[in-house]
Design a protein around this motif. Sequence first.
Motif, PDB file in Angstrom:
ATOM      1  N   PHE A   1      -7.852   6.743  -7.624  1.00 19.88           N
ATOM      2  CA  PHE A   1      -6.805   6.987  -6.645  1.00 19.88           C
ATOM      3  C   PHE A   1      -6.833   5.980  -5.492  1.00 19.88           C
ATOM      4  CE2 PHE A   1      -6.678  10.914  -9.049  1.00 19.88           C
ATOM      5  CZ  PHE A   1      -5.321  10.909  -9.358  1.00 19.88           C
ATOM      6  N   LEU A   2      -7.968   5.365  -5.249  1.00 18.54           N
ATOM      7  CA  LEU A   2      -8.002   4.247  -4.299  1.00 18.54           C
ATOM      8  C   LEU A   2      -7.208   3.069  -4.877  1.00 18.54           C
ATOM      9  CD1 LEU A   2      -8.965   2.874  -1.718  1.00 18.54           C
ATOM     10  CD2 LEU A   2     -11.044   2.220  -2.944  1.00 18.54           C
ATOM     11  N   LYS A   3      -7.417   2.778  -6.158  1.00 18.68           N
ATOM     12  CA  LYS A   3      -6.647   1.709  -6.805  1.00 18.68           C
ATOM     13  C   LYS A   3      -5.158   2.041  -6.794  1.00 18.68           C
ATOM     14  CE  LYS A   3     -10.271  -0.137  -9.736  1.00 18.68           C
ATOM     15  NZ  LYS A   3     -10.710  -0.470 -11.085  1.00 18.68           N
ATOM     16  N   TYR A   4      -4.830   3.322  -6.974  1.00 18.03           N
ATOM     17  CA  TYR A   4      -3.434   3.745  -6.948  1.00 18.03           C
ATOM     18  C   TYR A   4      -2.819   3.457  -5.571  1.00 18.03           C
ATOM     19  CZ  TYR A   4       0.697   6.698  -6.941  1.00 18.03           C
ATOM     20  OH  TYR A   4       1.983   7.154  -6.839  1.00 18.03           O
ATOM     21  N   VAL A   5      -3.540   3.810  -4.521  1.00 20.70           N
ATOM     22  CA  VAL A   5      -3.027   3.593  -3.163  1.00 20.70           C
ATOM     23  C   VAL A   5      -2.850   2.101  -2.882  1.00 20.70           C
ATOM     24  CG1 VAL A   5      -3.641   3.798  -0.711  1.00 20.70           C
ATOM     25  CG2 VAL A   5      -3.900   5.762  -2.225  1.00 20.70           C
ATOM     26  N   LEU A   6      -3.757   1.287  -3.383  1.00 18.79           N
ATOM     27  CA  LEU A   6      -3.699  -0.153  -3.123  1.00 18.79           C
ATOM     28  C   LEU A   6      -2.722  -0.892  -4.039  1.00 18.79           C
ATOM     29  CD1 LEU A   6      -7.499  -0.815  -2.552  1.00 18.79           C
ATOM     30  CD2 LEU A   6      -5.704  -0.528  -0.818  1.00 18.79           C
ATOM     31  N   HIS A   7      -2.336  -0.260  -5.143  1.00 24.03           N
ATOM     32  CA  HIS A   7      -1.400  -0.867  -6.102  1.00 24.03           C
ATOM     33  C   HIS A   7      -0.001  -0.870  -5.482  1.00 24.03           C
ATOM     34  CE1 HIS A   7       0.045  -2.001 -10.079  1.00 24.03           C
ATOM     35  NE2 HIS A   7       0.982  -1.078  -9.971  1.00 24.03           N
TER      36      HIS A   7
ATOM     37  N   MET B   1       0.846  -1.182   0.000  1.00 23.84           N
ATOM     38  CA  MET B   1       0.000   0.000   0.000  1.00 23.84           C
ATOM     39  C   MET B   1       0.891   1.245   0.000  1.00 23.84           C
ATOM     40  SD  MET B   1      -3.379   0.474   2.225  1.00 23.84           S
ATOM     41  CE  MET B   1      -3.305   1.808   3.371  1.00 23.84           C
ATOM     42  N   ARG B   2       0.472   2.231  -0.736  1.00 20.21           N
ATOM     43  CA  ARG B   2       1.265   3.458  -0.846  1.00 20.21           C
ATOM     44  C   ARG B   2       0.973   4.398   0.324  1.00 20.21           C
ATOM     45  NH1 ARG B   2       3.669   3.017  -5.591  1.00 20.21           N
ATOM     46  NH2 ARG B   2       2.630   1.811  -7.175  1.00 20.21           N
ATOM     47  N   SER B   3       1.906   5.294   0.598  1.00 19.46           N
ATOM     48  CA  SER B   3       1.760   6.222   1.712  1.00 19.46           C
ATOM     49  C   SER B   3       0.802   7.360   1.341  1.00 19.46           C
ATOM     50  CB  SER B   3       3.121   6.816   2.076  1.00 19.46           C
ATOM     51  OG  SER B   3       3.560   7.691   1.052  1.00 19.46           O
ATOM     52  N   GLU B   4       0.370   8.073   2.367  1.00 19.91           N
ATOM     53  CA  GLU B   4      -0.500   9.232   2.163  1.00 19.91           C
ATOM     54  C   GLU B   4       0.227  10.296   1.340  1.00 19.91           C
ATOM     55  OE1 GLU B   4      -2.908  12.570   4.786  1.00 19.91           O
ATOM     56  OE2 GLU B   4      -2.182  10.757   5.761  1.00 19.91           O
ATOM     57  N   GLU B   5       1.516  10.425   1.562  1.00 19.36           N
ATOM     58  CA  GLU B   5       2.328  11.394   0.813  1.00 19.36           C
ATOM     59  C   GLU B   5       2.346  11.042  -0.683  1.00 19.36           C
ATOM     60  OE1 GLU B   5       7.009  12.132   0.596  1.00 19.36           O
ATOM     61  OE2 GLU B   5       6.147  12.624   2.569  1.00 19.36           O
ATOM     62  N   ASP B   6       2.503   9.761  -1.009  1.00 22.21           N
ATOM     63  CA  ASP B   6       2.470   9.306  -2.407  1.00 22.21           C
ATOM     64  C   ASP B   6       1.105   9.583  -3.028  1.00 22.21           C
ATOM     65  OD1 ASP B   6       5.075   8.385  -2.362  1.00 22.21           O
ATOM     66  OD2 ASP B   6       4.509   6.298  -1.963  1.00 22.21           O
ATOM     67  N   ALA B   7       0.056   9.308  -2.271  1.00 19.36           N
ATOM     68  CA  ALA B   7      -1.302   9.523  -2.777  1.00 19.36           C
ATOM     69  C   ALA B   7      -1.544  11.011  -3.052  1.00 19.36           C
ATOM     70  CB  ALA B   7      -2.326   8.991  -1.789  1.00 19.36           C
ATOM     71  N   ASN B   8      -1.134  11.865  -2.133  1.00 17.83           N
ATOM     72  CA  ASN B   8      -1.313  13.310  -2.328  1.00 17.83           C
ATOM     73  C   ASN B   8      -0.524  13.819  -3.530  1.00 17.83           C
ATOM     74  OD1 ASN B   8      -3.060  13.594  -0.169  1.00 17.83           O
ATOM     75  ND2 ASN B   8      -1.414  14.008   1.282  1.00 17.83           N
ATOM     76  N   ARG B   9       0.679  13.306  -3.702  1.00  9.83           N
ATOM     77  CA  ARG B   9       1.496  13.698  -4.841  1.00  9.83           C
ATOM     78  C   ARG B   9       0.822  13.281  -6.149  1.00  9.83           C
ATOM     79  NH1 ARG B   9       4.128  11.058  -8.194  1.00  9.83           N
ATOM     80  NH2 ARG B   9       4.092   9.144  -6.997  1.00  9.83           N
ATOM     81  N   ALA B  10       0.301  12.063  -6.179  1.00  7.16           N
ATOM     82  CA  ALA B  10      -0.368  11.561  -7.385  1.00  7.16           C
ATOM     83  C   ALA B  10      -1.614  12.379  -7.702  1.00  7.16           C
ATOM     84  CB  ALA B  10      -0.728  10.082  -7.221  1.00  7.16           C
ATOM     85  N   VAL B  11      -2.386  12.712  -6.688  1.00 12.85           N
ATOM     86  CA  VAL B  11      -3.586  13.537  -6.910  1.00 12.85           C
ATOM     87  C   VAL B  11      -3.187  14.905  -7.450  1.00 12.85           C
ATOM     88  CG1 VAL B  11      -5.499  14.723  -5.760  1.00 12.85           C
ATOM     89  CG2 VAL B  11      -5.030  12.323  -5.234  1.00 12.85           C
ATOM     90  N   ASP B  12      -2.128  15.488  -6.899  1.00 16.35           N
ATOM     91  CA  ASP B  12      -1.661  16.792  -7.381  1.00 16.35           C
ATOM     92  C   ASP B  12      -1.198  16.723  -8.842  1.00 16.35           C
ATOM     93  OD1 ASP B  12      -2.201  17.956  -4.947  1.00 16.35           O
ATOM     94  OD2 ASP B  12      -0.118  17.866  -4.241  1.00 16.35           O
ATOM     95  N   PHE B  13      -0.438  15.694  -9.184  1.00 15.94           N
ATOM     96  CA  PHE B  13       0.109  15.569 -10.528  1.00 15.94           C
ATOM     97  C   PHE B  13      -0.923  15.136 -11.562  1.00 15.94           C
ATOM     98  CE2 PHE B  13       4.745  14.666  -9.062  1.00 15.94           C
ATOM     99  CZ  PHE B  13       4.983  16.026  -8.975  1.00 15.94           C
ATOM    100  N   TYR B  14      -1.768  14.173 -11.199  1.00 15.77           N
ATOM    101  CA  TYR B  14      -2.627  13.534 -12.193  1.00 15.77           C
ATOM    102  C   TYR B  14      -4.115  13.809 -12.022  1.00 15.77           C
ATOM    103  CZ  TYR B  14       1.748  10.946 -12.506  1.00 15.77           C
ATOM    104  OH  TYR B  14       3.068  10.603 -12.610  1.00 15.77           O
TER     105      TYR B  14
END
Length: 161
Positions: free
Chosen positions: A40-46, A1-14
């Motif tokens: 983005f849920l799938k992203y966090v779980l990937h 599972m990805r971190s909250e920081e990774d998820a926030n970065r992905a949401v900002d970028f994509y």
Amino acid sequence: MRSEEDANRAVDFYGDTVRRICMIHLKNMTDTEDIFQTVFLKYVLHTAPFDSPEHEKAWIIRVTVNACKDLLKSFFHTRTVPLDALTETSQEIPEDYSEVLEAVLALPEKYKDPIYLHYYEGYTAEEIGRILHKNTNTVYTLLTRARQMLKTRLKGMAEDG
């Protein structure tokens, strides 16, 4: 599972890219927001690592397109009527949208993704082929046909308006 920081970065970028792809497919903000959360849920779980930022972006685009198609094919979506249709008010594209966007939205489904990915995201035909799992020559054909349809439609709009 990805971190909250990774998820926030992905949401900002994509995030904007995901929303635009969803609006092209779904044409309403409610479904767009649902798919946005799903992607983005799938992203966090990937958990598999991405080879590069380009690979990550291509993965997010592919997941978004697939989620939109799944929603459009779902039992719920095919068996319901929008509230606007019941009240006999049409859901029009807001006036600030350009005629070009209106023409792109009117394209048949198979042409929307290649046009969006090429003109809005800057992908080449070869890259689009990899993302959409299509032959490069097929992508060139889809782009050519879509351009012709857009040219015809925009010319008709100019003559009408």
